[in-house]
Design a protein around this motif. Structure first.
Motif, PDB file in Angstrom:
ATOM      1  N   CYS A 149     -62.175  -6.199  28.032  1.00  0.00           N
ATOM      2  CA  CYS A 149     -62.938  -5.207  28.787  1.00  0.00           C
ATOM      3  C   CYS A 149     -64.119  -4.756  27.929  1.00  0.00           C
ATOM      4  O   CYS A 149     -63.940  -4.376  26.780  1.00  0.00           O
ATOM      5  CB  CYS A 149     -62.028  -4.019  29.107  1.00  0.00           C
ATOM      6  SG  CYS A 149     -62.905  -2.628  29.821  1.00  0.00           S
ATOM      7  N   CYS A 151     -66.602  -5.309  34.192  1.00  0.00           N
ATOM      8  CA  CYS A 151     -66.311  -4.982  32.785  1.00  0.00           C
ATOM      9  C   CYS A 151     -65.555  -6.099  32.084  1.00  0.00           C
ATOM     10  O   CYS A 151     -65.454  -6.104  30.868  1.00  0.00           O
ATOM     11  CB  CYS A 151     -65.527  -3.688  32.704  1.00  0.00           C
ATOM     12  SG  CYS A 151     -63.959  -3.751  33.559  1.00  0.00           S
ATOM     13  N   HIS A 178     -59.353   4.152  33.754  1.00  0.00           N
ATOM     14  CA  HIS A 178     -59.849   2.779  33.890  1.00  0.00           C
ATOM     15  C   HIS A 178     -58.653   1.866  34.188  1.00  0.00           C
ATOM     16  O   HIS A 178     -58.168   1.157  33.329  1.00  0.00           O
ATOM     17  CB  HIS A 178     -60.541   2.381  32.591  1.00  0.00           C
ATOM     18  CG  HIS A 178     -61.366   1.151  32.704  1.00  0.00           C
ATOM     19  ND1 HIS A 178     -62.655   1.161  33.171  1.00  0.00           N
ATOM     20  CD2 HIS A 178     -61.093  -0.142  32.420  1.00  0.00           C
ATOM     21  CE1 HIS A 178     -63.139  -0.070  33.158  1.00  0.00           C
ATOM     22  NE2 HIS A 178     -62.210  -0.879  32.699  1.00  0.00           N
ATOM     23  N   CYS A 199     -59.665  -3.742  35.457  1.00  0.00           N
ATOM     24  CA  CYS A 199     -60.852  -4.412  34.925  1.00  0.00           C
ATOM     25  C   CYS A 199     -61.259  -5.483  35.930  1.00  0.00           C
ATOM     26  O   CYS A 199     -60.408  -6.207  36.428  1.00  0.00           O
ATOM     27  CB  CYS A 199     -60.541  -5.065  33.581  1.00  0.00           C
ATOM     28  SG  CYS A 199     -60.345  -3.862  32.272  1.00  0.00           S
TER      29      CYS A 199
HETATM   30 ZN   LIG Z   1     -62.446  -2.819  32.035  1.00  0.00          ZN
END
Ligand SMILES: [Zn+2]
Length: 351
Positions: A167, A155, A147, A150
């Motif tokens: 997030c 998110c 990930h 963001c």
């Molecule tokens: Zn995120």
């Protein structure tokens, strides 16, 4: 998928033109992509996932992001998994059994964080070049299972009180040496936090990801509230419906200058019809193929149980139509004539 398109000769080395031709062929034939995706998933599920995880029940739903990216939201019930209902978080032994089981299946441990990401997308790699090694897994994780960004509207959320952004998936996540059941900052529920050496790694299962070769978020369910939130918010939400003619025209007008002619508003409206599709071509093709949107090991029936909801019963012999509420019909079932109806449920009678 590109390598399975027509006019691909594995004996002849790929060049930019041949690749582009097959890519365009696929883009112009979304029905092939739609069929291939569900077929690949069905086979992968039947031949690998079901056996590897000893799945006794399943539920999944196909979904498409706006540019057509197919994905699946699903739940699996595993034969050997410790019961979540019996999990007692205050009992060390109960927690230990739970963690021990899930540590075999879920990982947030990166085998080699510093290696370079896979040079080509893992799903585009040719079958005879697959190695299924730890190194290949590490390169794949770096390519599609972290990930790293963001995004607002996806998110990145803002806290109401302080205005600080966070997030919604909880990244970056704290590294830890041991797996535990805990509730991290900015998370609504207690969850399984497996041992972790990479703050940005999505949880994965090595067999699942090496076989499927695309991003997969895989983890156990440990509370009902989280499942309800997941199903209601993401997995089974309806697609947003098309804007009305009036709304679209209104939106086009709001972007006009005072000096623009009225015809410009129509031009803008028509171009937005062409550009903003609500449903991707792949989803459309999936439906045209007659493929199901949801698949489950259980069959469901809808029964209208509202007391005033009358349903129609057609008697074809007497050419009569009878309208009666479902409850009323159930209550008045002819038990005296047919005693076996005494213990029949509403679902069985109406099903
Ligand atoms: Zn995120």
């Amino acid at each position: 998928m590109h390598q399975h398109m027509p006019n691909n000769d594995p004996e002849i080395p790929e060049n930019a033109t041949s690749y582009r031709t097959r890519m365009n062929d696929l883009n112009n034939n979304p029905a092939i992509a739609a069929y291939y995706f569900q077929k690949r998933w069905q086979i992968f599920f039947e031949e690998v996932i079901k056996l590897k995880f000893k799945i006794k029940d399943y539920w999944w739903r196909y979904e498409w992001q706006h540019r057509g990216s197919s994905h699946i939201h699903g739940f699996f019930w595993m034969e050997d998994a410790p019961s979540v209902d019996a999990l007692n978080r205050d009992d060390a032994e109960s927690v230990e059994v739970f963690l021990h089981f899930w540590d075999q299946y879920v990982s947030t441990w990166h085998p080699d964080k510093d290696c370079s990401p896979a040079a080509i997308h893992p799903s585009a790699q040719l079958f005879n070049t697959l190695q299924d090694t730890k190194q290949e897994l590490a390169e794949m994780l770096n390519r599609l299972q972290r990930h790293t960004k963001c995004a607002p509207g996806y998110c990145e959320h803002r806290k109401k009180d302080t205005g600080a952004t966070f997030c919604r998936f909880g990244y970056p996540k704290a590294c830890r040496d041991f797996s535990e059941l805990s509730k991290d900052a900015n998370r609504d529920f207690v969850e399984l936090n497996t041992r972790r050496n990479d703050e940005l790694l999505n949880s994965y299962n090595a067999t699942f990801i090496l076989g499927w070769r695309a991003n997969i978020d895989f983890r156990p369910v440990i509370n009902k509230e989280a499942v309800i939130a997941y199903v209601a918010k993401y997995a089974s939400k309806g697609e947003s419906s098309s804007s009305s003619y009036q709304d679209t025209l209104q939106k086009a007008i709001s972007h006009l200058r005072n000096s623009d002619a009225a015809g410009v508003a129509y031009q803008k409206m028509l171009s937005s019809f062409a550009a903003e599709c609500d449903i991707s071509s792949q989803e459309t093709c999936h439906i045209f193929h007659g493929l199901p949107l949801v698949k489950s090991s259980h069959l469901y029936r809808n029964i209208y149980v509202a007391p005033d909801e009358a349903s129609e019963n057609v008697n074809f012999v007497a050419s009569e139509k009878e309208e009666r509420g479902v409850f009323e019909r159930y209550k008045n079932r002819p038990i005296e004539l047919m005693p076996e109806l005494a213990n029949v449920s509403l679902l069985e009678l109406e099903g």
